[in-house]
Design an enzyme around this catalytic site. Structure first.
Site: not given
Length: 356
Positions: A101, A198
């Site tokens: 990411c 997350c």
């Protein structure tokens, strides 16, 4: 184009609504920066919780007196991070979604928004430092060893590092918490810290993959558990539920077996009672280095094979060879799993890394 003049002290800050990014905003403001907070709306298991976090980030920005924007990148995030995460497990690999990411989604998007808002700098609440040596920027370990996040930023390029600011790098987590309390932000200081991946919102990754299978979004197939000679000794519920070195969940009568290989091509979990899972060297085909290495010239480094754990880096050497990067451990590393990030340090500076 962003104004490159020194007096441009506008900074775009990634805000999650948590303690770290909120205190980063406070510190930057006190240092004379004009802060614009931005929250990236990504894909989450618990969409209701995420909506609450978005509102919280907006409210905190308002309380601190800074501008705030929300940008929805959930579709791109799901395609490039969540789906990748699932695909890697289906292939018998152990992915690190943060290391995908950061260079592919988060930081490039923050760069674009910084340009759009005429911000010279980009800040996050990572517990890392940034230093310049030999005319290049490097990520340096944060001073708090229990919170150091340098492992997750090994593949950020110079364009990104040139503009990055990490306000918490020289602080410990406890000092950051005390800062919140001393500024009347008790609710922020007392927030429970989110752990792990997350977008899973603290859900176990195995439960997440099982739910994806139950919803027919991915196909997890049962298969055979075999020993080193290929003899079938049991059944497994799906390769994604196992990792190298694992003993739990095999449901074998003999509890001394552990996983030594995940054969996704034949949908088999290979186990052994005696196999040595220590690795003395490996070759990385996918890697990034801040410095170029001459072929066959070894470079002394410290090697980290996992992120937030208490295992110290292992001393070793890296050598650029035809077809990849050869990594030699001075002390054998245990249970390295395909898909993991291997990160290299010199004097606490991140000089690169790769995906095994």
């Amino acid at each position: 184009m962003v104004d490159q003049k020194p007096e441009n002290k506008r900074v775009l800050l990634g805000m999650s609504g948590g303690l770290d990014s909120t205190m980063s905003a406070l510190l930057l403001h006190k240092q004379g920066y004009e802060v614009h907070g931005v929250t990236l709306k990504t894909w989450h298991v618990n969409s209701e919780k995420q909506e609450k976090d978005l509102i919280k980030a907006e409210q905190l920005a308002h309380k601190l007196g800074i501008d705030h924007s929300i940008f929805d990148i959930s579709s791109t995030f799901k395609k490039n991070v969540v789906d990748y995460f699932c695909d890697e497990y289906l292939r018998g690999r152990t992915p690190n979604p943060c290391n995908r990411c950061n260079p592919m989604i988060k930081w490039p998007r923050l760069m674009e928004m910084a340009d759009a808002f005429d911000c010279r700098y980009i800040a996050t609440g990572h517990y890392v430092q940034k230093v310049k040596t030999n005319n290049k920027w490097y990520i340096k370990k944060g001073v708090d060893p229990s919170k150091d996040q340098s492992y997750f930023l090994w593949n950020l390029n110079q364009d990104i590092l040139n503009r990055a600011i990490f306000p918490l790098g020289k602080l410990t987590k406890e000092e950051v918490r005390e800062l919140a309390l001393s500024n009347g932000l008790e609710n922020v200081a007392d927030q429970k810290e989110s752990m792990g991946v997350c977008f899973l919102d603290n859900l176990n990754y195995r439960d997440f993959l099982q739910k994806k299978h139950d919803d027919r979004e991915i196909d997890i197939q049962e298969g055979e558990i075999v020993n080193e000679s290929g003899k079938v000794i049991g059944k497994h519920q799906g390769i994604p539920f196992f990792t190298i070195g694992q003993k739990r969940g095999l449901n074998l009568e003999d509890k001394s077996y552990r996983v030594i290989d995940l054969d996704s091509e034949n949908n088999r979990v290979v186990v052994s009672k005696t196999a040595n899972l220590e690795t003395s060297q490996l070759t990385l085909k996918s890697f990034y280095l801040s410095e170029s290495l001459y072929e066959n010239e070894a470079e002394e480094v410290h090697i980290r094979i996992r992120g937030l754990d208490k295992v110290p880096p292992i001393p070793g050497r890296i050598t650029h060879i035809e077809g990849g990067l050869n990594v030699i451990f001075d002390v054998p590393a245990w249970a390295i799993t395909p898909g993991q990030s291997i990160v290299f340090y010199q004097n606490d500076l991140v000089i690169g890394g790769g995906i095994y």
